[in-house]
Design a protein around this motif. Structure first.
Motif, PDB file in Angstrom:
ATOM      1  N   ALA A 174       6.044 -23.246  -1.583  1.00 32.62           N
ATOM      2  CA  ALA A 174       6.446 -24.262  -2.551  1.00 32.62           C
ATOM      3  C   ALA A 174       7.671 -23.815  -3.344  1.00 32.62           C
ATOM      4  O   ALA A 174       8.591 -24.605  -3.597  1.00 32.62           O
ATOM      5  N   ALA A 175       7.693 -22.541  -3.741  1.00 37.42           N
ATOM      6  CA  ALA A 175       8.840 -22.019  -4.491  1.00 37.42           C
ATOM      7  C   ALA A 175      10.105 -22.059  -3.639  1.00 37.42           C
ATOM      8  O   ALA A 175      11.179 -22.481  -4.105  1.00 37.42           O
ATOM      9  N   LEU A 176      10.002 -21.630  -2.382  1.00 38.24           N
ATOM     10  CA  LEU A 176      11.171 -21.648  -1.495  1.00 38.24           C
ATOM     11  C   LEU A 176      11.686 -23.064  -1.302  1.00 38.24           C
ATOM     12  O   LEU A 176      12.894 -23.312  -1.290  1.00 38.24           O
ATOM     13  N   LYS A 177      10.766 -24.012  -1.145  1.00 37.67           N
ATOM     14  CA  LYS A 177      11.168 -25.408  -0.976  1.00 37.67           C
ATOM     15  C   LYS A 177      11.901 -25.923  -2.208  1.00 37.67           C
ATOM     16  O   LYS A 177      12.759 -26.806  -2.106  1.00 37.67           O
ATOM     17  N   SER A 178      11.586 -25.354  -3.372  1.00 40.89           N
ATOM     18  CA  SER A 178      12.203 -25.782  -4.627  1.00 40.89           C
ATOM     19  C   SER A 178      13.431 -24.952  -4.988  1.00 40.89           C
ATOM     20  O   SER A 178      13.939 -25.052  -6.110  1.00 40.89           O
ATOM     21  N   GLY A 179      13.900 -24.118  -4.048  1.00 44.07           N
ATOM     22  CA  GLY A 179      15.076 -23.296  -4.298  1.00 44.07           C
ATOM     23  C   GLY A 179      14.786 -22.065  -5.126  1.00 44.07           C
ATOM     24  O   GLY A 179      15.716 -21.460  -5.682  1.00 44.07           O
ATOM     25  N   LEU A 180      13.531 -21.662  -5.199  1.00 41.99           N
ATOM     26  CA  LEU A 180      13.137 -20.501  -5.981  1.00 41.99           C
ATOM     27  C   LEU A 180      12.705 -19.372  -5.051  1.00 41.99           C
ATOM     28  O   LEU A 180      12.849 -19.459  -3.840  1.00 41.99           O
TER      29      LEU A 180
END
Length: 270
Positions: free
Chosen positions: A163-169
Protein backbone atom coordinates in the motif's frame (compact mmCIF):
# COMPACT_ATOMS: atom_id res chain seq x y z
CA UNK A 1 13.67 1.71 49.03
CA UNK A 2 16.34 1.58 46.30
CA UNK A 3 17.01 4.54 44.03
CA UNK A 4 15.48 2.64 41.11
CA UNK A 5 12.34 1.78 43.06
CA UNK A 6 12.07 5.38 44.25
CA UNK A 7 12.32 6.65 40.68
CA UNK A 8 9.63 4.21 39.54
CA UNK A 9 7.35 5.24 42.40
CA UNK A 10 7.87 8.94 41.63
CA UNK A 11 7.20 8.43 37.92
CA UNK A 12 4.04 6.52 38.76
CA UNK A 13 2.89 9.25 41.14
CA UNK A 14 3.49 11.91 38.48
CA UNK A 15 1.68 9.86 35.84
CA UNK A 16 -1.38 9.46 38.07
CA UNK A 17 -1.33 13.18 38.88
CA UNK A 18 -1.27 14.14 35.20
CA UNK A 19 -3.93 11.56 34.38
CA UNK A 20 -6.25 12.94 37.08
CA UNK A 21 -5.69 16.47 35.81
CA UNK A 22 -6.43 15.48 32.23
CA UNK A 23 -9.51 13.46 33.06
CA UNK A 24 -10.71 16.14 35.42
CA UNK A 25 -11.09 18.47 32.45
CA UNK A 26 -13.22 16.03 30.45
CA UNK A 27 -16.54 17.87 30.24
CA UNK A 28 -18.54 15.13 28.54
CA UNK A 29 -19.19 11.45 29.16
CA UNK A 30 -18.83 9.19 26.14
CA UNK A 31 -21.98 7.45 24.90
CA UNK A 32 -22.63 3.76 24.59
CA UNK A 33 -22.19 1.82 21.34
CA UNK A 34 -23.98 2.86 18.18
CA UNK A 35 -26.81 0.47 17.22
CA UNK A 36 -25.62 -2.11 14.70
CA UNK A 37 -28.65 -1.77 12.42
CA UNK A 38 -29.83 1.72 13.24
CA UNK A 39 -27.39 4.00 11.42
CA UNK A 40 -28.11 3.86 7.67
CA UNK A 41 -26.14 6.33 5.56
CA UNK A 42 -27.81 8.97 3.43
CA UNK A 43 -27.54 7.60 -0.11
CA UNK A 44 -26.77 11.11 -1.46
CA UNK A 45 -23.71 11.34 0.84
CA UNK A 46 -22.10 8.11 -0.39
CA UNK A 47 -19.04 8.67 -2.60
CA UNK A 48 -17.69 5.15 -3.07
CA UNK A 49 -18.22 1.59 -1.90
CA UNK A 50 -15.55 -1.09 -1.72
CA UNK A 51 -15.30 -4.65 -0.48
CA UNK A 52 -11.87 -5.73 0.77
CA UNK A 53 -11.51 -9.50 0.31
CA UNK A 54 -10.10 -11.52 3.16
CA UNK A 55 -6.31 -11.18 3.22
CA UNK A 56 -6.16 -8.13 0.94
CA UNK A 57 -5.64 -4.40 1.29
CA UNK A 58 -7.03 -1.15 -0.08
CA UNK A 59 -5.84 2.44 -0.29
CA UNK A 60 -7.80 5.64 -0.73
CA UNK A 61 -7.47 9.41 -0.61
CA UNK A 62 -9.76 10.99 1.94
CA UNK A 63 -10.62 14.69 2.07
CA UNK A 64 -11.21 16.53 5.33
CA UNK A 65 -14.89 16.19 6.16
CA UNK A 66 -15.23 12.88 4.39
CA UNK A 67 -15.52 9.67 6.36
CA UNK A 68 -14.98 5.95 6.08
CA UNK A 69 -17.43 3.38 7.35
CA UNK A 70 -15.75 0.04 8.01
CA UNK A 71 -18.39 -2.66 8.29
CA UNK A 72 -18.46 -6.34 9.18
CA UNK A 73 -21.32 -6.99 6.76
CA UNK A 74 -19.94 -10.43 5.87
CA UNK A 75 -19.01 -11.65 9.34
CA UNK A 76 -16.21 -11.01 11.86
CA UNK A 77 -12.85 -9.78 10.62
CA UNK A 78 -10.15 -7.30 11.68
CA UNK A 79 -9.10 -4.19 9.76
CA UNK A 80 -5.67 -2.62 10.29
CA UNK A 81 -5.37 1.08 9.42
CA UNK A 82 -2.48 3.47 8.82
CA UNK A 83 -2.72 6.99 7.44
CA UNK A 84 -0.54 9.84 6.24
CA UNK A 85 -1.20 13.54 5.80
CA UNK A 86 -1.79 14.17 2.10
CA UNK A 87 -0.01 17.52 2.41
CA UNK A 88 3.11 16.04 4.02
CA UNK A 89 3.33 12.25 4.35
CA UNK A 90 6.09 12.56 6.94
CA UNK A 91 3.15 13.31 9.26
CA UNK A 92 1.49 10.00 9.96
CA UNK A 93 -0.83 8.19 12.33
CA UNK A 94 0.70 7.65 15.75
CA UNK A 95 -1.05 5.08 17.91
CA UNK A 96 1.27 5.67 20.87
CA UNK A 97 0.27 9.34 21.01
CA UNK A 98 -3.36 8.41 20.41
CA UNK A 99 -3.25 6.26 23.55
CA UNK A 100 -1.12 8.39 25.85
CA UNK A 101 -2.61 11.78 24.98
CA UNK A 102 -6.13 10.53 25.75
CA UNK A 103 -5.03 8.44 28.76
CA UNK A 104 -6.66 5.31 27.39
CA UNK A 105 -6.18 2.53 24.86
CA UNK A 106 -9.98 2.06 24.65
CA UNK A 107 -10.96 3.55 21.29
CA UNK A 108 -14.69 4.19 20.85
CA UNK A 109 -17.19 6.80 19.74
CA UNK A 110 -16.00 10.22 20.89
CA UNK A 111 -12.26 9.45 20.71
CA UNK A 112 -9.86 10.79 18.12
CA UNK A 113 -6.76 9.42 16.38
CA UNK A 114 -3.66 11.61 16.56
CA UNK A 115 -0.78 12.13 14.18
CA UNK A 116 2.82 12.31 15.33
CA UNK A 117 2.55 16.12 15.07
CA UNK A 118 -0.12 16.35 17.77
CA UNK A 119 -2.91 16.95 15.27
CA UNK A 120 -6.16 15.04 14.90
CA UNK A 121 -6.31 12.82 11.82
CA UNK A 122 -9.63 11.04 12.50
CA UNK A 123 -12.62 11.37 14.77
CA UNK A 124 -14.56 8.24 15.69
CA UNK A 125 -18.08 9.54 15.10
CA UNK A 126 -19.96 6.22 15.31
CA UNK A 127 -18.93 2.83 16.66
CA UNK A 128 -21.01 -0.24 17.42
CA UNK A 129 -18.54 -2.29 19.45
CA UNK A 130 -15.56 -0.37 20.87
CA UNK A 131 -13.41 -3.48 20.37
CA UNK A 132 -10.34 -1.98 18.70
CA UNK A 133 -6.65 -2.60 19.35
CA UNK A 134 -4.13 0.21 19.67
CA UNK A 135 -1.46 -1.87 21.41
CA UNK A 136 -0.45 -5.00 19.50
CA UNK A 137 0.11 -4.07 15.87
CA UNK A 138 -0.62 -6.21 12.84
CA UNK A 139 0.39 -9.63 11.59
CA UNK A 140 3.54 -10.37 9.65
CA UNK A 141 4.93 -13.40 7.81
CA UNK A 142 6.46 -14.83 10.99
CA UNK A 143 3.31 -14.53 13.10
CA UNK A 144 1.25 -16.15 10.33
CA UNK A 145 3.74 -19.00 9.91
CA UNK A 146 3.66 -19.68 13.64
CA UNK A 147 -0.14 -19.81 13.75
CA UNK A 148 -1.46 -21.24 10.47
CA UNK A 149 -0.69 -24.35 8.47
CA UNK A 150 -0.65 -24.50 4.70
CA UNK A 151 0.88 -21.07 4.13
CA UNK A 152 2.24 -18.72 3.25
CA UNK A 153 -0.75 -16.46 3.87
CA UNK A 154 -1.08 -12.75 3.27
CA UNK A 155 -0.27 -10.57 6.27
CA UNK A 156 -0.77 -6.99 7.37
CA UNK A 157 2.89 -5.93 7.29
CA UNK A 158 3.40 -6.99 3.68
CA UNK A 159 0.02 -5.55 2.71
CA UNK A 160 0.98 -2.17 4.16
CA UNK A 161 4.32 -2.25 2.36
CA UNK A 162 2.46 -2.73 -0.93
CA UNK A 163 0.00 0.00 0.00
CA UNK A 164 2.83 2.41 0.84
CA UNK A 165 4.63 1.69 -2.45
CA UNK A 166 1.40 2.24 -4.37
CA UNK A 167 1.09 5.62 -2.64
CA UNK A 168 4.65 6.65 -3.54
CA UNK A 169 5.98 5.91 -0.07
CA UNK A 170 8.48 3.44 1.39
CA UNK A 171 8.74 0.80 4.13
CA UNK A 172 10.23 3.37 6.48
CA UNK A 173 7.12 5.53 6.05
CA UNK A 174 4.84 2.89 7.58
CA UNK A 175 3.77 3.62 11.17
CA UNK A 176 2.41 1.00 13.57
CA UNK A 177 -1.22 0.29 12.76
CA UNK A 178 -4.43 0.52 14.73
CA UNK A 179 -6.66 -2.54 14.23
CA UNK A 180 -10.42 -2.17 14.26
CA UNK A 181 -12.69 -5.04 15.33
CA UNK A 182 -9.83 -6.61 17.29
CA UNK A 183 -11.25 -7.32 20.77
CA UNK A 184 -7.97 -7.35 22.68
CA UNK A 185 -8.38 -7.23 26.45
CA UNK A 186 -5.69 -6.12 28.87
CA UNK A 187 -5.74 -8.19 32.05
CA UNK A 188 -4.92 -6.92 35.56
CA UNK A 189 -1.28 -7.99 35.18
CA UNK A 190 -0.91 -6.42 31.74
CA UNK A 191 -1.40 -9.62 29.75
CA UNK A 192 -3.20 -9.33 26.44
CA UNK A 193 -6.01 -11.74 25.59
CA UNK A 194 -8.74 -12.08 22.95
CA UNK A 195 -12.44 -11.63 23.75
CA UNK A 196 -14.24 -13.15 20.76
CA UNK A 197 -17.59 -11.92 22.08
CA UNK A 198 -16.41 -8.33 21.69
CA UNK A 199 -17.24 -8.18 17.99
CA UNK A 200 -19.98 -9.60 15.76
CA UNK A 201 -21.33 -9.56 12.24
CA UNK A 202 -22.93 -6.18 11.60
CA UNK A 203 -20.46 -4.17 13.67
CA UNK A 204 -19.21 -0.95 12.11
CA UNK A 205 -17.13 2.12 12.84
CA UNK A 206 -17.29 5.56 11.17
CA UNK A 207 -14.05 7.56 10.95
CA UNK A 208 -14.29 11.23 9.95
CA UNK A 209 -11.15 12.70 8.38
CA UNK A 210 -10.00 15.92 10.05
CA UNK A 211 -7.37 16.68 7.39
CA UNK A 212 -6.70 15.48 3.84
CA UNK A 213 -5.32 11.96 4.16
CA UNK A 214 -3.89 8.98 2.37
CA UNK A 215 -5.29 5.86 4.02
CA UNK A 216 -4.31 2.20 3.83
CA UNK A 217 -6.41 -0.68 5.17
CA UNK A 218 -5.47 -4.34 5.54
CA UNK A 219 -7.97 -7.15 6.11
CA UNK A 220 -5.92 -9.91 7.74
CA UNK A 221 -6.40 -11.86 10.97
CA UNK A 222 -5.05 -10.15 14.08
CA UNK A 223 -1.96 -11.81 15.63
CA UNK A 224 -3.90 -12.62 18.83
CA UNK A 225 -6.97 -14.06 17.08
CA UNK A 226 -7.07 -17.68 18.32
CA UNK A 227 -9.08 -19.02 15.35
CA UNK A 228 -7.12 -22.02 14.04
CA UNK A 229 -7.84 -21.38 10.37
CA UNK A 230 -6.80 -18.46 8.18
CA UNK A 231 -10.25 -17.38 7.00
CA UNK A 232 -10.82 -13.61 7.21
CA UNK A 233 -14.22 -12.48 5.94
CA UNK A 234 -14.60 -9.66 3.41
CA UNK A 235 -14.96 -6.17 4.89
CA UNK A 236 -17.27 -3.50 3.51
CA UNK A 237 -15.88 0.03 3.21
CA UNK A 238 -17.96 3.08 2.37
CA UNK A 239 -16.52 6.54 1.75
CA UNK A 240 -19.09 9.25 2.39
CA UNK A 241 -19.54 12.92 3.16
CA UNK A 242 -19.92 13.21 6.90
CA UNK A 243 -22.31 15.76 8.39
CA UNK A 244 -20.51 18.98 9.29
CA UNK A 245 -19.50 18.95 12.98
CA UNK A 246 -21.57 21.15 15.25
CA UNK A 247 -20.05 23.56 17.75
CA UNK A 248 -20.54 20.98 20.50
CA UNK A 249 -19.29 18.04 18.39
CA UNK A 250 -18.53 15.19 20.78
CA UNK A 251 -15.09 14.34 19.39
CA UNK A 252 -13.99 17.98 19.40
CA UNK A 253 -15.10 18.71 22.95
CA UNK A 254 -15.02 15.46 24.95
CA UNK A 255 -11.51 16.02 26.36
CA UNK A 256 -9.14 18.92 26.76
CA UNK A 257 -6.53 16.87 24.84
CA UNK A 258 -8.83 16.68 21.82
CA UNK A 259 -9.49 20.42 22.06
CA UNK A 260 -5.75 21.07 21.90
CA UNK A 261 -5.39 18.66 18.99
CA UNK A 262 -8.00 20.51 16.98
CA UNK A 263 -6.34 23.81 17.88
CA UNK A 264 -3.15 22.37 16.35
CA UNK A 265 -5.16 21.44 13.24
CA UNK A 266 -6.48 24.98 12.95
CA UNK A 267 -3.01 26.48 13.38
CA UNK A 268 -1.79 24.33 10.47
CA UNK A 269 -4.75 25.35 8.30
CA UNK A 270 -6.63 22.05 8.57
Amino acid sequence: MSNEASAIAENRRRYEELKRAGQGHAPRALPGPSPRDGMPLDATAILHRETIPGGWYWTTALKAGEALRLGLDHGPSSVALVAWSAADPSERLNYADTVKVQWTAALRKGRVLFSDMGRVMFSIIEDSCGAHDALTGGSDAASNAARYAGGPHRNTRDNLVLAALKSGLDRRDIPPCITFFAPVVVGPEGRLSWNAAGRAAGDFVDLRAEMDLTVALSNCPHPLDPAPDYAPNPVAVTRFRAPAPAADDLCRTATIEAVRGFENNAAAGF
